[in-house]
Structure formats: structure tokens, C-alpha cells
Design a protein around this motif. Sequence first.
Motif: not given
Length: 167
Positions: A112-141
Motif C-alpha cells: 500500500f505504501a512505498k518509501l520514496v524519501g525526499t529526493e525530487p527525482d524519486r518522488i516524481l518518478k513514483e507519483a507519475h506512475k500513479i497520476l498518469r492512470l485513471d483513478k480506478d486503475k490505481t486502487r489497491l485491494d
Amino acid sequence: MTTHRRENFGERLQSILLSVKKLAQEFLDHQFVFPVHPNPNVQSKVFDYLKGLSNVILTSPLDYPETICLIKCAKLILTDSGGIQEEAPAFGNPVLVMRYETERTEGIEAGFAKLVGTEPDRILKEAHKILRLDKDKTRLDSSRNPYGDGYAALKIHSIIKNFKGRK
């Protein structure tokens, strides 16, 4: 989005806010809601970086029911808060934890959670993976929620009720 931990003051907070600013500028069709912690070390920086962005809502801290409503409606949670890490799985929300370690390892282990630290590159990379999807595709079980199924009070009530009847 929330951030308030002392370990993230200073340079780390600036990195987090720079990341949020870039995300808001890239994802103009998304609303970013940020209840701003009243600590002056946080508040002044947040307003310096994010004030004036049309899709960023900076609010005062929210009551618990309002917080839960926002968590339920969100596509993604960005936080350094331990409590929010525990609440988000109830709604199947992915959480990016802007810390380098967390005491809520169950959420990490359950996916459910992922540690991303505070470096912008890591935050942006992981956020992009989710924000590019439709919301229903981001839901976890949410049935895999490591913090429970939301029925603890009912279960406890049933156990007490059945126990009282025994001699």
C-alpha cells in the motif's frame, strides 16, 4: 498531501515542495489538496512554493472526518504522516511516504505504501506512475489492509456479549 515531520524540515522540505510544485504544473487536470501544518517552519515554506498554483488547495489542518473524506476521494496520497499511512489502505489508496524509514512497515510490506524519501527525482518518478492512470486503475485491494478490516468494534462487541452470558 501532508508533511509536518521535523526530520523533513529545511532542505528536505524544500525538495518535497519542489516535487509537489512540479507535479501540480504537469498534472493541471488534477487537484492537489494540502492541509498545511501550523508550524511556521512548514507553513512559510509551503506558501512560498505553492501559493498561487491554480490546482493546489492550501487549507488549514482538517478535522478527522474531513481528512478521511479526502483520503477516500484521492487518487494518490503523498505524506510523511504515520497516521495517514494507516488510514489510506482502508480505501485502497496508494501512498508515497516521503521519509527514509517508517514505523508502519506493514503498509510497505502489503504494497500500500512505498518509501520514496525526499529526493525530487524519486518522488516524481513514483507519483507519475500513479497520476498518469485513471483513478480506478490505481486502487489497491483493501481486503489486504494490514491494519484491519474496519470491523474491530463489532467483533469486540460480539465477544463481550458472548462472554457475559457465560458463567
